[in-house]
Each structure stands twice: as structure tokens, then as C-alpha cells.
Design a protein around this motif. Structure first.
Motif, PDB file in Angstrom:
ATOM      1  N   PRO A  14       0.803  -1.218   0.000  1.00  0.00           N
ATOM      2  CA  PRO A  14       0.000   0.000   0.000  1.00  0.00           C
ATOM      3  C   PRO A  14       0.840   1.273   0.000  1.00  0.00           C
ATOM      4  O   PRO A  14       0.374   2.320  -0.410  1.00  0.00           O
ATOM      5  CB  PRO A  14      -0.811  -0.116   1.290  1.00  0.00           C
ATOM      6  CG  PRO A  14      -0.010  -1.005   2.160  1.00  0.00           C
ATOM      7  CD  PRO A  14       0.711  -1.957   1.233  1.00  0.00           C
ATOM      8  N   HIS A  15       2.084   1.192   0.442  1.00  0.00           N
ATOM      9  CA  HIS A  15       2.917   2.389   0.535  1.00  0.00           C
ATOM     10  C   HIS A  15       3.985   2.422  -0.557  1.00  0.00           C
ATOM     11  O   HIS A  15       5.033   3.030  -0.376  1.00  0.00           O
ATOM     12  CB  HIS A  15       3.589   2.458   1.905  1.00  0.00           C
ATOM     13  CG  HIS A  15       2.603   2.433   3.028  1.00  0.00           C
ATOM     14  ND1 HIS A  15       1.731   3.468   3.260  1.00  0.00           N
ATOM     15  CD2 HIS A  15       2.343   1.505   3.969  1.00  0.00           C
ATOM     16  CE1 HIS A  15       0.983   3.181   4.298  1.00  0.00           C
ATOM     17  NE2 HIS A  15       1.327   1.979   4.752  1.00  0.00           N
ATOM     18  N   ARG A  20      10.300   6.854  -4.344  1.00  0.00           N
ATOM     19  CA  ARG A  20      11.234   6.081  -3.528  1.00  0.00           C
ATOM     20  C   ARG A  20      12.056   5.122  -4.384  1.00  0.00           C
ATOM     21  O   ARG A  20      13.259   4.946  -4.178  1.00  0.00           O
ATOM     22  CB  ARG A  20      10.422   5.308  -2.494  1.00  0.00           C
ATOM     23  CG  ARG A  20      11.131   5.091  -1.224  1.00  0.00           C
ATOM     24  CD  ARG A  20      10.181   4.529  -0.210  1.00  0.00           C
ATOM     25  NE  ARG A  20      10.943   3.605   0.593  1.00  0.00           N
ATOM     26  CZ  ARG A  20      10.437   2.813   1.473  1.00  0.00           C
ATOM     27  NH1 ARG A  20       9.164   2.802   1.691  1.00  0.00           N
ATOM     28  NH2 ARG A  20      11.194   2.009   2.159  1.00  0.00           N
ATOM     29  N   LEU A  21      11.403   4.500  -5.352  1.00  0.00           N
ATOM     30  CA  LEU A  21      12.101   3.591  -6.249  1.00  0.00           C
ATOM     31  C   LEU A  21      13.121   4.340  -7.097  1.00  0.00           C
ATOM     32  O   LEU A  21      14.257   3.890  -7.270  1.00  0.00           O
ATOM     33  CB  LEU A  21      11.085   2.868  -7.148  1.00  0.00           C
ATOM     34  CG  LEU A  21      11.649   1.856  -8.123  1.00  0.00           C
ATOM     35  CD1 LEU A  21      12.316   0.714  -7.377  1.00  0.00           C
ATOM     36  CD2 LEU A  21      10.551   1.327  -9.013  1.00  0.00           C
ATOM     37  N   ALA A  22      12.732   5.510  -7.627  1.00  0.00           N
ATOM     38  CA  ALA A  22      13.651   6.315  -8.430  1.00  0.00           C
ATOM     39  C   ALA A  22      14.838   6.776  -7.590  1.00  0.00           C
ATOM     40  O   ALA A  22      15.982   6.779  -8.065  1.00  0.00           O
ATOM     41  CB  ALA A  22      12.910   7.511  -9.020  1.00  0.00           C
ATOM     42  N   GLY A  26      18.732   5.898  -8.234  1.00  0.00           N
ATOM     43  CA  GLY A  26      19.712   6.981  -8.309  1.00  0.00           C
ATOM     44  C   GLY A  26      20.863   6.763  -7.351  1.00  0.00           C
ATOM     45  O   GLY A  26      22.035   6.938  -7.712  1.00  0.00           O
ATOM     46  N   LEU A  27      20.549   6.383  -6.120  1.00  0.00           N
ATOM     47  CA  LEU A  27      21.605   6.128  -5.136  1.00  0.00           C
ATOM     48  C   LEU A  27      22.468   4.939  -5.538  1.00  0.00           C
ATOM     49  O   LEU A  27      23.683   4.945  -5.343  1.00  0.00           O
ATOM     50  CB  LEU A  27      20.987   5.897  -3.755  1.00  0.00           C
ATOM     51  CG  LEU A  27      20.370   7.133  -3.098  1.00  0.00           C
ATOM     52  CD1 LEU A  27      19.673   6.745  -1.800  1.00  0.00           C
ATOM     53  CD2 LEU A  27      21.413   8.194  -2.845  1.00  0.00           C
ATOM     54  N   PHE A 128      13.807  -5.744  -7.919  1.00  0.00           N
ATOM     55  CA  PHE A 128      14.521  -4.679  -7.227  1.00  0.00           C
ATOM     56  C   PHE A 128      13.742  -4.223  -6.006  1.00  0.00           C
ATOM     57  O   PHE A 128      14.311  -4.017  -4.934  1.00  0.00           O
ATOM     58  CB  PHE A 128      14.768  -3.496  -8.170  1.00  0.00           C
ATOM     59  CG  PHE A 128      15.501  -2.369  -7.513  1.00  0.00           C
ATOM     60  CD1 PHE A 128      16.861  -2.422  -7.331  1.00  0.00           C
ATOM     61  CD2 PHE A 128      14.808  -1.268  -7.048  1.00  0.00           C
ATOM     62  CE1 PHE A 128      17.536  -1.393  -6.705  1.00  0.00           C
ATOM     63  CE2 PHE A 128      15.465  -0.229  -6.425  1.00  0.00           C
ATOM     64  CZ  PHE A 128      16.838  -0.296  -6.248  1.00  0.00           C
ATOM     65  N   CYS A 129      12.427  -4.055  -6.160  1.00  0.00           N
ATOM     66  CA  CYS A 129      11.587  -3.618  -5.032  1.00  0.00           C
ATOM     67  C   CYS A 129      11.643  -4.629  -3.896  1.00  0.00           C
ATOM     68  O   CYS A 129      11.697  -4.254  -2.718  1.00  0.00           O
ATOM     69  CB  CYS A 129      10.140  -3.428  -5.482  1.00  0.00           C
ATOM     70  SG  CYS A 129       9.902  -2.031  -6.554  1.00  0.00           S
TER      71      CYS A 129
END
Length: 148
Positions: A14-15, A20-22, A26-27, A128-129
Motif C-alpha cells: 500500500p505504501h 522512492r524507487l527512483a 539513483g543512489l 529490485f523492489c
């Protein structure tokens, strides 16, 4: 195509946030860049140290041989990871029992067959998630437990 909100609800996320994924991608890109820069600085430091001990052409030769040795070791490791062991020369596929496919699974498999490129991208993002988001890991493990 399945809308993103439905997909995240189906996975129990749900969150889930694309921001956050981008940010995580990037990091990760910055971390890879820093690792490459650190390796280059390390090789440069070895070269500069060798200049104090030997002549410049000899220092170039030694650093080049060191890098070739490192590359050969990495190739050997990759080769050993991808070859079959002596007991597994020709693996025999196990006789697969006919899977019990319900309607939802059949629809999902049909969508995957019709959209292979999007399926691969979706699998990469979800992988990845799952690794980056602790709540995604928990949701997937809960989903697997309830299916058993």
C-alpha cells in the motif's frame, strides 16, 4: 496493461512509491560510480607507489600485469560459477506434474505471453523492489505463506 495501483494492491504494497524507487535507483547509480572511481584511485596509488621503487615503464608493466591477473581471476570465478559440476554434467529434467492452474493464474500467464517485454521489465522492477523495500519482502513472504 494492469494499472500500477492494482498491481501494488495485489502484491500488498500500500505504501509503494515511484519516487522512492527512483531515489533508490539513483543512489545505486551513484554508489556504482563511486566504486569505479575508488578502483581507479587504487590503481593510480599502486602506480605512484611503484614509481618510487622502479622506473616508470616498469611501473606501467607491473600495474598492467596486476590488472590482467585480476581480470583472469574474475573470469575464472565466472567460469566456475556457470559450469556444471562432474556429477551434474547433463542434468535430466524431472518429470513435471501438471500444475493446478486456477483462473487468475491462467489470466496472468496469458498476459505474460502477450507482453513479454513488459513482463521482463515488470519482473526486474519487482525484483529490485523486493530487495530494496523491506515491506515488499514481508508482503511477498506473507503471500507465499497464505498460498500454501
Amino acid at each position: 496493461m494492469i494499472p500500477l495501483r492494482e498491481l501494488t494492491a495485489l502484491l500488498g504494497l500500500p505504501h509503494f512509491s515511484l519516487t522512492r524507487l527512483a531515489l533508490a535507483f539513483g543512489l545505486l547509480s551513484v554508489a556504482i560510480g563511486l566504486a569505479i572511481a575508488a578502483f581507479i584511485a587504487l590503481v593510480d596509488a599502486v602506480y605512484l607507489y611503484l614509481l618510487l621503487v622502479v622506473s616508470p615503464p616498469t611501473a606501467h608493466l607491473l600495474v598492467s600485469l596486476l590488472l590482467l591477473l585480476l581480470a583472469a581471476c574474475l573470469c575464472l570465478i565466472a567460469y566456475r560459477l556457470t559450469r556444471f559440476g562432474p556429477a551434474r554434467r547433463h542434468p535430466q529434467p524431472a518429470a513435471a506434474a501438471a500444475p493446478d492452474v486456477d483462473a487468475a493464474t491462467a489470466v496472468a500467464l496469458d498476459w505474460i505471453r502477450r507482453h513479454p517485454g513488459q513482463s521482463a521489465l515488470l519482473a526486474a522492477v519487482l525484483g529490485f523492489c523486493t530487495g530494496a523495500l523491506p515491506e515488499a519482502r514481508k508482503a511477498m513472504s506473507d503471500l507465499v505463506r497464505t498460498q500454501r
